[in-house]
Write an enzyme that holds these catalytic residues in place. Structure first.
Site, mmCIF file in Angstrom:
data_model
loop_
_atom_site.group_PDB
_atom_site.id
_atom_site.type_symbol
_atom_site.label_atom_id
_atom_site.label_comp_id
_atom_site.label_asym_id
_atom_site.label_seq_id
_atom_site.Cartn_x
_atom_site.Cartn_y
_atom_site.Cartn_z
ATOM 1 C CB SER A 54 -0.906 -0.123 1.245
ATOM 2 O OG SER A 54 -1.362 1.145 1.497
ATOM 3 C CE1 TYR A 99 -3.363 -2.667 5.866
ATOM 4 C CE2 TYR A 99 -2.701 -0.504 4.826
ATOM 5 C CZ TYR A 99 -3.133 -1.753 4.634
ATOM 6 O OH TYR A 99 -3.520 -2.444 3.453
ATOM 7 C CE LYS A 142 -0.984 -4.658 3.519
ATOM 8 N NZ LYS A 142 -1.413 -5.937 2.944
#
Lengths: 328, 328
Positions: A125, A150, A154
């Site tokens: 992302s 998050y 990632k």
């Protein structure tokens, strides 16, 4: 070609499976079987021209990843993750689902050995990047500076993917998705939800709330483009990647004002008038830290393609979700 | 101030402890106790003006990290790691020692809770960067592109340090050390060993082998500078770091030819003549992928300092290891 899709019940997973079933293959290679996995059982596609197995569970369960790769899939598409907001709200769950499960998967692949080296497509992302950004957009050389758990998870996944690929345990491609717009379905509470909401809701005759200024700029691609990224990553020649296995996907940098103008062009004034401005400082604060534009030169030179106008992104939604026409 | 040093038996760990004992404090704050930990029991320093406890073990043992932080140290210096060559040769050990142990430590700190938020100094490395490098040196914005498992593990450690700091579980500073030169002690088999060997061995009346071309350029700082980095990281105001918690340390970019010229200036022709050229394509190949120079502007602006000439780096070795004079 045998395919394993992790996170197959999500929006992207469902669309990917639909597309592979429709094409009957990936990159011209016929599919001999698919295994779909998620925390809730994915719906098996109707009329698939190959066997489809469905499983539900948790990638953290002992032996689960080993079981999923035991059939030695040639292609593994790893979409399984909890989203940014949830990973921020529940620190332990975020690391367990987004980091440990990815590592479990890679370790299960490595444990097979004997030359087994599947293509692994890992969805990363643009959340791996954080402020301060380069003025002209995030280049392919820009540092991994996630500002959320998050994004951290990632970014770690990307690093593991590169090292496991370099070691020859798997053949990884990491793709950093733009914000996916227009997301179909119901409005949700994600801070990014309005980017889709201000297009989808008016097109469906409903009012949408815009919590940020029209000058807010962001980085978008359609669900159809995302499926295109996954399929290209699944079949591309990985030699030109060298040891840099993750790529910022192409997208479109537009302001909210430009989104609304596109909606007006595509669907008319009446539809565009269904957007109500209701500034929300909390949402504004969150969105202010997000990427506004990228310079995805490596991905473009390697054949990844996205929309080049927001009109096109809206038309994809109308074609794929509304049967080609705006409801009266 | 209570201090925990992990990896205290290594060269840097021993020098750090010696220096803190000599100073009696860190950054002007008195030390009330130290706990030294390593896989082999570190030697307790003689005449410490505060209690020193020594433990040996493995950070992966159940409860080990919890035990080490149970005394709520104010400062934790995390030097424990296996080196690049070993992490490359033993994939599982590298991830266990360099990644899992770091995470165990951070989790043990987080588990204490109740506002406990120690300063954690994490030693990273320029191995987090890999080719292709920017022409003018690695900037503070350059991507994390490790090309070894060791570099991958250090990069992941940096990402975790930043996220745990952002969440308020600890107050982390990651320092990316240059190659430490001149390393005291016996020659070792590390591919980087010759950078120190060609200075140390001739100064001690012994022949050294140079396996690379004199044009080979690399990034160096002395052991004394490294201790300075650690102590500054231990006491600096971390507010200006924002969420970017890891810093490329200052160093000196010199070629091997410039190293040899400096040796000649500092110790004379006879000493410099003790270097035997014996090109080794394997070592040359490894070293070709390493960082040649960095632009550590952030670290410099935050007060980190290194040597500015290789003559100075040699003099540090002579002063600190040879009692100030070159043996006849």
């Amino acid at each position: 070609m045998k395919i394993l899709v992790l996170g197959a019940a999500g929006m992207i997973g469902r669309k990917l499976v639909e597309r592979i079933v429709k094409d009957g293959g990936v990159g011209g290679k016929p599919v001999s079987g698919m295994l779909l996995f998620d925390v809730v059982a994915p719906k098996a596609p109707a009329d698939a021209p190959f066997p489809v197995e469905v499983q539900a569970g948790d990638l953290g369960e002992p032996g689960r990843c080993e079981g999923l790769v035991a059939g030695r899939p040639d292609l593994i598409v790893h979409l399984a993750a909890i989203v940014s907001g949830e990973a921020e709200a529940d620190f332990e769950k975020g690391y367990r689902v987004n980091l440990d499960s990815t590592r479990n998967l890679f370790e299960a692949i490595r444990a097979i050995g004997g030359g087994y080296k599947p293509r692994v497509v890992f969805t990363s992302s643009i959340a791996v990047f954080g402020q301060p950004f380069p003025k002209d957009g995030i280049t392919d050389e820009f540092n991994l500076t996630p500002l959320t758990s998050y994004g951290t998870q990632k970014a770690i996944g990307e690093l593991l993917l590169a090292d496991y690929s370099r070691r020859g345990f798997l053949d990884g491609v990491g793709i950093r998705l733009p914000t996916i717009c227009v997301r179909p379905g119901l409005p949700n509470k994600a801070a990014s939800g309005f980017f889709s909401g201000i297009i989808r809701e008016p097109l469906n005759g409903k009012e949408a709330i815009l919590p940020v200024a029209e000058t807010t700029r962001h980085w978008h691609a359609s669900p159809r483009a995302a499926i295109g990224f996954l399929l290209h990553a699944a079949t591309m020649d990985t030699a030109p990647l060298g040891q840099l296995r993750s790529l910022t996907m192409p997208g479109l940098s537009v302001t909210v004002g430009e989104q609304i103008e596109a909606l007006r062009r595509v669907a008319g004034d009446t539809v565009a008038a269904r957007i109500r401005r209701e500034p929300d400082p909390v949402v504004q604060g969150i969105v202010a830290g997000w990427a506004e534009r990228c310079q995805p030169e490596r991905a473009q030179s390697l054949g990844f393609k996205a929309e080049t106008s927001f009109d096109e992104i809206i038309q994809v939604y109308i074609d794929d979700e509304l049967g080609g026409r705006v409801p009266g």
